[in-house]
Design a protein around this motif. Structure first.
Motif, PDB file in Angstrom:
ATOM      1  N   GLY A 341       0.816  -1.215   0.000  1.00  0.00           N
ATOM      2  CA  GLY A 341       0.000   0.000   0.000  1.00  0.00           C
ATOM      3  C   GLY A 341       0.845   1.258   0.000  1.00  0.00           C
ATOM      4  N   GLN A 342       2.036   1.176   0.619  1.00  0.00           N
ATOM      5  CA  GLN A 342       2.882   2.374   0.713  1.00  0.00           C
ATOM      6  C   GLN A 342       3.480   2.761  -0.629  1.00  0.00           C
ATOM      7  OE1 GLN A 342       3.342  -0.653   2.010  1.00  0.00           O
ATOM      8  NE2 GLN A 342       5.446  -0.997   2.679  1.00  0.00           N
ATOM      9  N   ARG A 392      12.756 -10.798   0.212  1.00  0.00           N
ATOM     10  CA  ARG A 392      13.429 -10.505   1.485  1.00  0.00           C
ATOM     11  C   ARG A 392      12.546  -9.649   2.389  1.00  0.00           C
ATOM     12  NH1 ARG A 392      19.099  -8.127   0.471  1.00  0.00           N
ATOM     13  NH2 ARG A 392      19.454  -8.899   2.583  1.00  0.00           N
ATOM     14  N   ASP A 393      11.266  -9.957   2.378  1.00  0.00           N
ATOM     15  CA  ASP A 393      10.315  -9.185   3.181  1.00  0.00           C
ATOM     16  C   ASP A 393       9.442 -10.159   3.967  1.00  0.00           C
ATOM     17  OD1 ASP A 393       8.326  -7.616   4.227  1.00  0.00           O
ATOM     18  OD2 ASP A 393       8.131  -6.361   2.439  1.00  0.00           O
ATOM     19  N   LYS A 394       9.822 -10.364   5.220  1.00  0.00           N
ATOM     20  CA  LYS A 394       9.077 -11.293   6.068  1.00  0.00           C
ATOM     21  C   LYS A 394       7.643 -10.820   6.284  1.00  0.00           C
ATOM     22  CE  LYS A 394      12.427 -13.479   9.174  1.00  0.00           C
ATOM     23  NZ  LYS A 394      13.713 -12.787   9.152  1.00  0.00           N
ATOM     24  N   SER A 395       7.469  -9.496   6.346  1.00  0.00           N
ATOM     25  CA  SER A 395       6.164  -8.972   6.735  1.00  0.00           C
ATOM     26  C   SER A 395       5.076  -9.328   5.727  1.00  0.00           C
ATOM     27  CB  SER A 395       6.233  -7.459   6.927  1.00  0.00           C
ATOM     28  OG  SER A 395       6.407  -6.805   5.684  1.00  0.00           O
ATOM     29  N   MET A 430      19.182  -2.931  -1.313  1.00  0.00           N
ATOM     30  CA  MET A 430      19.686  -3.279   0.026  1.00  0.00           C
ATOM     31  C   MET A 430      21.070  -3.903  -0.062  1.00  0.00           C
ATOM     32  SD  MET A 430      16.646  -4.521   2.440  1.00  0.00           S
ATOM     33  CE  MET A 430      16.114  -5.978   1.577  1.00  0.00           C
ATOM     34  N   ARG A 456      21.787   3.002  -1.280  1.00  0.00           N
ATOM     35  CA  ARG A 456      21.606   1.830  -0.423  1.00  0.00           C
ATOM     36  C   ARG A 456      20.560   2.102   0.653  1.00  0.00           C
ATOM     37  NH1 ARG A 456      21.107  -0.803   3.977  1.00  0.00           N
ATOM     38  NH2 ARG A 456      21.568  -3.005   3.799  1.00  0.00           N
ATOM     39  N   ARG A 458      16.043   1.027   1.646  1.00  0.00           N
ATOM     40  CA  ARG A 458      14.710   0.713   1.163  1.00  0.00           C
ATOM     41  C   ARG A 458      13.891   1.985   1.031  1.00  0.00           C
ATOM     42  NH1 ARG A 458      11.397  -3.976   0.831  1.00  0.00           N
ATOM     43  NH2 ARG A 458      12.466  -5.864   1.456  1.00  0.00           N
ATOM     44  N   VAL A 459      12.845   1.904   0.239  1.00  0.00           N
ATOM     45  CA  VAL A 459      11.929   3.031   0.085  1.00  0.00           C
ATOM     46  C   VAL A 459      10.746   2.822   1.022  1.00  0.00           C
ATOM     47  CG1 VAL A 459      10.302   4.122  -1.501  1.00  0.00           C
ATOM     48  CG2 VAL A 459      12.630   3.584  -2.245  1.00  0.00           C
ATOM     49  N   SER A 460      10.425   3.860   1.773  1.00  0.00           N
ATOM     50  CA  SER A 460       9.321   3.751   2.726  1.00  0.00           C
ATOM     51  C   SER A 460       7.980   3.977   2.044  1.00  0.00           C
ATOM     52  CB  SER A 460       9.503   4.759   3.842  1.00  0.00           C
ATOM     53  OG  SER A 460       8.410   4.725   4.730  1.00  0.00           O
ATOM     54  N   ALA A 461       7.934   4.977   1.164  1.00  0.00           N
ATOM     55  CA  ALA A 461       6.642   5.297   0.543  1.00  0.00           C
ATOM     56  C   ALA A 461       6.843   6.056  -0.756  1.00  0.00           C
ATOM     57  CB  ALA A 461       5.786   6.123   1.504  1.00  0.00           C
ATOM     58  N   GLY A 473      12.980   7.666   0.374  1.00  0.00           N
ATOM     59  CA  GLY A 473      13.882   6.578   0.706  1.00  0.00           C
ATOM     60  C   GLY A 473      14.923   7.006   1.715  1.00  0.00           C
TER      61      GLY A 473
ATOM     62  N   TYR B  28      17.991  -6.030   9.360  1.00  0.00           N
ATOM     63  CA  TYR B  28      19.065  -6.172   8.375  1.00  0.00           C
ATOM     64  C   TYR B  28      19.462  -4.826   7.779  1.00  0.00           C
ATOM     65  CZ  TYR B  28      15.173  -6.925   4.947  1.00  0.00           C
ATOM     66  OH  TYR B  28      14.040  -6.855   4.178  1.00  0.00           O
ATOM     67  N   CYS B  30      17.956  -2.219   6.430  1.00  0.00           N
ATOM     68  CA  CYS B  30      17.500  -1.802   5.099  1.00  0.00           C
ATOM     69  C   CYS B  30      17.253  -0.304   5.058  1.00  0.00           C
ATOM     70  CB  CYS B  30      16.234  -2.559   4.696  1.00  0.00           C
ATOM     71  SG  CYS B  30      14.758  -2.109   5.640  1.00  0.00           S
ATOM     72  N   ASN B  32      14.427   1.251   5.916  1.00  0.00           N
ATOM     73  CA  ASN B  32      13.023   1.621   5.689  1.00  0.00           C
ATOM     74  C   ASN B  32      12.506   2.520   6.808  1.00  0.00           C
ATOM     75  OD1 ASN B  32      10.250   1.661   5.153  1.00  0.00           O
ATOM     76  ND2 ASN B  32      10.260  -0.403   4.319  1.00  0.00           N
ATOM     77  N   ALA B  35      13.771   5.923   6.218  1.00  0.00           N
ATOM     78  CA  ALA B  35      13.152   6.506   5.022  1.00  0.00           C
ATOM     79  C   ALA B  35      11.780   7.082   5.330  1.00  0.00           C
ATOM     80  CB  ALA B  35      13.040   5.439   3.927  1.00  0.00           C
ATOM     81  N   GLY B  36      11.043   6.461   6.226  1.00  0.00           N
ATOM     82  CA  GLY B  36       9.675   6.913   6.474  1.00  0.00           C
ATOM     83  C   GLY B  36       9.528   7.772   7.711  1.00  0.00           C
ATOM     84  N   ARG B  80       5.881  -0.389   8.627  1.00  0.00           N
ATOM     85  CA  ARG B  80       6.498  -0.743   7.345  1.00  0.00           C
ATOM     86  C   ARG B  80       7.740  -1.609   7.469  1.00  0.00           C
ATOM     87  NH1 ARG B  80       5.811   5.261   4.891  1.00  0.00           N
ATOM     88  NH2 ARG B  80       3.552   5.213   4.677  1.00  0.00           N
ATOM     89  N   CYS B  81       8.158  -1.930   8.666  1.00  0.00           N
ATOM     90  CA  CYS B  81       9.378  -2.737   8.806  1.00  0.00           C
ATOM     91  C   CYS B  81       9.188  -4.083   8.106  1.00  0.00           C
ATOM     92  CB  CYS B  81       9.709  -2.980  10.273  1.00  0.00           C
ATOM     93  SG  CYS B  81      11.103  -4.113  10.469  1.00  0.00           S
ATOM     94  N   PRO B  82      10.062  -4.397   7.143  1.00  0.00           N
ATOM     95  CA  PRO B  82       9.898  -5.674   6.428  1.00  0.00           C
ATOM     96  C   PRO B  82      10.135  -6.886   7.331  1.00  0.00           C
ATOM     97  CG  PRO B  82      11.909  -4.559   5.752  1.00  0.00           C
ATOM     98  CD  PRO B  82      11.174  -3.609   6.644  1.00  0.00           C
ATOM     99  N   ASP B  84       8.970  -6.954  10.474  1.00  0.00           N
ATOM    100  CA  ASP B  84       7.960  -6.894  11.529  1.00  0.00           C
ATOM    101  C   ASP B  84       8.538  -6.568  12.902  1.00  0.00           C
ATOM    102  OD1 ASP B  84       5.579  -7.173  10.189  1.00  0.00           O
ATOM    103  OD2 ASP B  84       5.679  -9.362  10.136  1.00  0.00           O
TER     104      ASP B  84
ATOM    105  N   GLU C 171      -2.155   1.942   4.980  1.00  0.00           N
ATOM    106  CA  GLU C 171      -1.481   2.829   4.029  1.00  0.00           C
ATOM    107  C   GLU C 171      -2.453   3.716   3.264  1.00  0.00           C
ATOM    108  OE1 GLU C 171       1.542   3.364   4.070  1.00  0.00           O
ATOM    109  OE2 GLU C 171       2.357   1.628   5.126  1.00  0.00           O
TER     110      GLU C 171
END
Lengths: 651, 182, 300
Positions: A341-342, A392-395, A430, A456, A458-461, A473, B28, B30, B32, B35-36, B80-82, B84, C171
């Motif tokens: 969504g972000q 690489r995104d557990k969430s 990353m 280097r 990630r992008v948040s939104a 980012g 790790y 990243c 994020n 960034a936010g 947003r933490c990948p 969690d 979001e």
């Protein structure tokens, strides 16, 4: 019966937490054990020689090895027995590594447990029978499921090796993901230029039967003798008559049909040929978009078709093919980025997937190779690439690395600069994963020669701003936030298991991992085999792969099939079910529970009786549990044998 | 900030993990969270570096940072933490620890929270005018929001008397027993 | 459907956001949602409490949850509701953490009573949009807010963190968008709808507020909005009461009314100043409302 027991140290794997000498000593007190010893590595050459010697010296007629899991070395030791002249089924294995030494640290308890497992094995062995393997004929045809580059490679290899091949593809054309790519890394050669000739070879090969727009409906049988039913979906066109002239597609009035091949950028017609190099080059109708099929009117294509090939009443057709082996090469799907969504979750028209961008770059794509923003057709100047979208995104349940996105993103930045010298690419990443041959040099070139700006973090939104996008980012190397304004954002979407792969795995009776990728037989030593004999894997259905790896696996799977088919007959496993006719009351329960269709009811002097088709039976034992009379028994795992083991432990 | 090599303060890492119930090894780096983060521009360390300071057991730097006091608890990082990780909760825990060690790098923020909780303890509810007076007294910031006072008063937005709850003893009891627990 | 909730007004409802409390009560009354105030409720501790200690925060919330437990013994309740997202987050976070038996025991010890704390906890907005449904709201609309261009501003914690708040899309929430559309307003897409305004740093770090709330005001103006609509007292205060401070710091000239959604609901329902309390807003909405056809005479 003279039984010998060999207790393996497995180096320190077992001996570290089990007193192997004490276990061997305890074994000497078990019934009919005439010889027992501990040994450093039972599976090694001297270890096996020791077993052969003992068999001869002590006139053994049964052997227990206490070591690792039977999955590892049961076959090894059975061959040892055969070399010493014993029937190979006079062997039992006690697993004192995975079940004992690796799970507990208490030496005393471990030693006791190991002794008990050995005792159980001895008691079972005392009730073992000599078994002899039979033989059965094999059908030397092979089916390849999936016509991407891995499947194409496997099919061509098998066909060149003289096998009859049936290639089944879900889409109207073979080619898979590779046929959608513009160029390939790290050589930047044209994807369709290298894949196209192979696709043509498939079409022209006398040994290959091609079913596109087709899916596997059901699979019966076993290695050497599979019966696969294929559903050939209605194309609403008689492909024997269709010449691929394309007249229908130019006249079809339903021009706003979602264009699957072009990743839904732009539209196509309801009747279409997906792309110019399609194999087979045949038209098919999208039934959801066709005016004739949805509203009963129109029929323009039928009027203009010079060969009268249109068949609005065409139905799906089921065809059953008998094959001896199956190669699954069903590929992957792209991660559905609307879960982010972000990043707009699909609401922002100029935030697109890497595969959509690939179609924008392609000369045969919807913009004829001109990079245009989907929203307004304008040429973008600043383009942001975001890596690891769905990787690489557990969430979001995708903790694995898709492996190829770093490379294709570097390629896309290079192509972007080639297409638009005034453009500027930004890549949020990353870690750059580029371990292949010439791969790291390639990503460096994207930065050093083509000026892609790598950041280097990630992008948040992503937020729309004045007709562009604000990409929020971070640069973790600087420890600062970074905001880039972009005209176009390309999401490097990761790979996930192809839709329907779980269902196919169930049909093929092969395992799959939590993400739906098919499981190889062994992660290191059986990369293209599965746990089901006669079924092999190639390409990304086993896990995300780039083109070279997919091709290599296609080759490997084909080689495995050719090895299998190098024999005319296969040995059947004698560890199968067996019916005692006097006890069988013909109730049919075993027949109904058998997952393999290995039991049939036969007439025996006017009475119904169960009968096992030994080549089909996989020895799972479900029937033995279901039989109310104890009339059906699994050889080598009879009720008596299992009860003897239980009694040893409990009495 | 000292840049000499330091040993990992493993006790500090364990304490943050225990109190936040977060596995810091999941991070790790990243970026994020950084960034936010809306307040990052005002931080001395961006959030990902705060996480790194904790991961590497650099207690002094983490607890004396300004960032932990400026975090607005907006939960963007957590959302947003990948991996969690509840990053905002880690920031909370670092504030708790800093306060216990009497390290308050943003004096005004610390004073405001103190004044706020004192108001709650005294009245059971926040008395905004009293809170402001207490805060000004603590910080000497005489001109805090005086520009807003005429408007707030005219609009009746600033109550002139406290709305004490009836059972103030219960609130005092909570504060007392809470202090005993600690 | 008859709904009855334990109502937690929150401290700001007594002062800085009186108009939110009053208009929320009016909205619930009109919708047939019965509100029973949690008797003798205390402050939840807001950000300062959880920033100082999680146990203290949970105990301040815990006393209120305990009183609500008692209320639920006496009569059937559909849950606890509050208009304030900050109170809501504290209430829900406490309930979430009480699932840990060890923590639960500690909180009961400090609060000095057993706690069930199992009533559903929601925002008033969630109840209106989800439990009651927008059709019920639509029936109240007598004077649609036609021509009023608004951006919905949810603030950060109405929907976050999603694991605890369990409401709408974290979001891209749409509850407020849909509600305002139902009231007849023209709802413009607002990319910053969940961005942070600076929250409780208003008193202590005005530079932060000027930047963050300033960005929201700028974006609302860029989007072409006449007004911002919020559901959070802290957001409203930062954007409205502090708008002059922000203008000064940023050299901007915003004159953007910042409504509570409940005020606009009252306006659309044709209610008067006693329910909507538009006069409480620091940036007067009068000129804007006067310019809108149909509302020219209302309350001015």
């Amino acid at each position: 019966m003279n039984i010998g027991v060999f207790v393996c140290h497995c180096g320190s794997n077992i001996a570290g937490t089990v007193d192997t000498e004490a276990v061997a000593k305890a074994a000497l007190s078990f019934r009919e054990v005439v010889f027992a010893t501990d040994t450093m590595y039972a599976c090694s050459e001297p270890g096996q020689a020791g077993i052969v010697d003992a068999i001869k010296t002590y006139d053994l007629d049964g052997v227990v090895v206490a070591s690792c899991t039977p999955r590892m070395h049961e076959a090894t030791f059975r061959r040892t027995l055969e070399r010493a002249g014993l029937n190979k089924y006079m062997f039992e294995m006690a697993n004192i590594r995975e079940h004992v030494s690796w799970v507990g640290k208490d030496m005393e308890a471990n030693t006791r447990k190991a002794s008990e497992l050995v005792h159980m094995a001895v008691e079972k062995l005392r009730r073992n029978d000599y078994l002899e393997a039979g033989e059965f004929e094999i059908n030397k045809r092979v089916m390849v499921i999936g016509g991407g580059v891995a499947g194409i490679q496997a099919a061509l290899d098998c066909a060149d090796g003289g096998l009859e091949v049936i290639l089944v593809e879900r889409e109207p054309s073979i080619g898979g993901k590779m046929s959608k790519l513009d160029k390939t890394f790290p050589t930047v050669d044209c994807s369709s230029c290298i894949l196209g000739p192979k696709m043509v070879d498939v079409a022209q090969h006398p040994n290959i039967t091609l079913y596109t727009l087709s899916e596997v409906d059901s699979v019966k049988g076993f290695v050497g003798n599979f019966d696969v039913t294929v559903r050939r979906k209605a194309a609403y066109v008689d492909w024997d008559a269709c010449t691929g002239c394309g007249e229908c597609t130019t006249k079809c009035p339903s021009k706003k049909t979602p264009d699957r091949f072009n990743e839904f950028i732009g539209n196509t017609t309801a009747i279409n040929i997906p792309f110019p190099q399609a194999i087979p080059k045949k038209a098919s109708i999208n039934a959801d978009a066709c005016i004739k099929l949805t509203k009963g009117k129109c029929g323009v294509c039928a009027k203009v078709c010079p060969t009268e090939a249109i068949r609005f009443d065409q139905q799906d057709e089921l065809i059953t093919e008998r094959v001896g082996a199956i190669i699954a090469a069903t590929g992957y799907d792209l991660f559905d980025f609307t879960k982010y969504g972000q990043y707009g979750g699909g609401r922002y028209p100029d935030v697109i997937t890497s595969m959509q961008y690939e179609r924008l770059l392609s000369a045969s794509g919807p913009t004829e190779g001109h990079i245009k923003r989907p929203s307004d057709g304008a040429e973008p100047k600043d383009i942001v690439f975001i890596q690891c979208v769905g990787s690489r995104d557990k969430s979001i349940g995708r903790p694995y690395c898709s492996g190829f996105c770093c490379m294709y993103t570097a390629k896309q930045t290079i192509l972007t600069k080639d297409h638009m010298p005034d453009s500027q690419s930004y890549v949020f990443y990353m870690d750059i994963r580029s371990p292949g041959k010439n791969y790291d040099e390639f990503t460096r070139r994207a930065m050093e020669e083509y000026g892609a700006r790598y950041i280097r973090g990630r992008v948040s939104a992503i937020q729309p701003k004045n007709g562009r996008y604000l990409v929020k980012g971070a640069d973790t190397l600087l420890g600062q936030q970074v905001e880039v304004e972009a005209d176009l954002v390309v999401l490097a979407v990761g790979a996930e298991a192809a839709k329907g792969s779980n269902e196919l795995a169930e049909k093929l009776r092969i395992s799959y991992d939590p993400y739906g990728f098919f499981m190889e037989g062994h992660p290191k030593l059986k990369p293209v085999e599965t746990n089901t004999a006669g079924i092999y894997l190639a390409g990304s259905c086993q896990g995300p792969k780039d083109i070279p790896s997919s091709v290599a696996q296609g080759d490997a799977a084909a080689a495995k099939v050719l090895v299998l088919f190098s024999k005319d007959k296969l040995a059947s496993d004698p560890q199968v079910s067996n019916v005692k006719l006097v006890r069988c009351i013909g109730c049919g329960k075993c027949e109904s529970v058998c997952p393999f269709g290995a039991i049939e009811m036969v007439d025996f002097r006017g009475m119904p009786k169960a009968s096992v088709i030994e080549t089909v039976c996989q020895g799972c034992g479900v029937c033995t549990a279901a039989c109310p009379q104890g009339a059906i028994q699994l050889r080598h795992f009879t009720d008596n044998q299992i009860l003897a083991e239980v009694n040893t432990l409990c009495l | 900030m000292s840049s000499s090599p330091k040993a990992f303060d493993t006790e500090f890492i364990a304490e943050v993990q225990r109190e936040s119930e977060q596995n810091l090894a999941l991070c790790y780096q990243c970026g994020n969270c950084t960034a936010g983060c809306p307040v990052s521009f005002a931080y001395d360390y961006p959030v990902n570096q705060i996480m790194r300071l904790v991961q590497t057991g650099r207690k002094q730097e983490a607890l004396s940072s300004h960032a932990i006091w400026l975090c607005a608890s907006c939960e963007t990082c957590t959302t947003r933490c990948p991996n969690d990780i509840d990053v905002a909760r880690v920031m909370d825990v670092l504030r708790h620890m800093a306060r216990r060690e009497n390290i308050v790098s943003e004096k005004a923020v610390g004073a405001f929270w103190k004044a706020f909780l004192e108001s709650v303890e005294k009245h059971g509810r926040v008395f905004e005018l009293g809170l402001m007076a207490n805060y000004v007294g603590k910080t000497g910031r005489m001109f805090t929001d005086v520009d807003l006072a005429p408007m707030a008063l005219r609009k009746g937005k600033l109550g002139l008397k406290a709305h004490d709850i009836k059972k103030l003893a219960e609130i005092r009891g909570i504060f007392d027993r809470y202090r005993e627990q600690k | 459907m008859s709904l009855c909730y334990a109502y937690y007004p929150g401290c700001s409802g007594l002062g800085t956001s009186l108009e939110y409390d009053i208009s929320t009560r009016a909205l619930c009354r009109n919708l047939g949602i019965e509100l029973v105030d949690i008797p003798d409720w205390n402050c939840c501790g807001s950000t300062p409490a959880h920033a100082v200690d999680h146990l203290l925060s949970a105990c301040l919330v815990g006393r209120n949850l305990g009183i609500a437990d008692d209320m639920a013994e006496a009569r059937e309740l559909d849950g606890i509701i509050t208009p304030c997202p900050s109170c809501l987050k504290n209430l829900k976070t406490t309930q979430y953490r009480l699932a840990d038996p060890e923590f639960h025991r500690k909180v009961e010890l400090v609060v000095g009573r057993p706690l069930r704390a199992d009533l559903p906890i929601k925002s008033v907005l969630q109840v209106v949009v989800e439990d009651l449904g927008l059709q019920a709201l639509a029936q109240l609309v007598k004077a649609p807010l036609a021509g009023l261009k608004v951006v919905p501003y949810y603030g950060c914690i109405m929907v976050r963190p999603p694991r605890i708040m369990q409401f709408d899309d974290p979001e891209n929430p749409m509850a407020l968008d849909n509600l305002l559309t139902e009231l007849g307003a023209e709802v413009l897409p607002f990319p910053l709808k969940t961005d942070c305004c600076g929250a409780s740093l208003g008193t202590t770090r005005k530079d932060v507020i000027a930047k963050l709330s300033g960005r929201i005001l700028d974006a609302a103006e860029e989007a072409g909005a006449d007004a911002i609509v919020t559901a959070c007292p802290l957001c409203q205060m930062n954007l409205d009461m502090r708008q002059s401070q922000i203008n000064k710091a940023n050299h901007s000239g915003h004159n953007m009314p910042v409504f509570y959604y409940s005020q606009l609901a009252g306006l659309a329902a044709g209610q008067g100043e006693t329910s909507t309390m538009l006069d409480k807003l620091c940036v007067s909405p009068r000129p804007l409302l006067a310019a809108l056809a149909g509302h020219t005479g209302e309350g001015a």
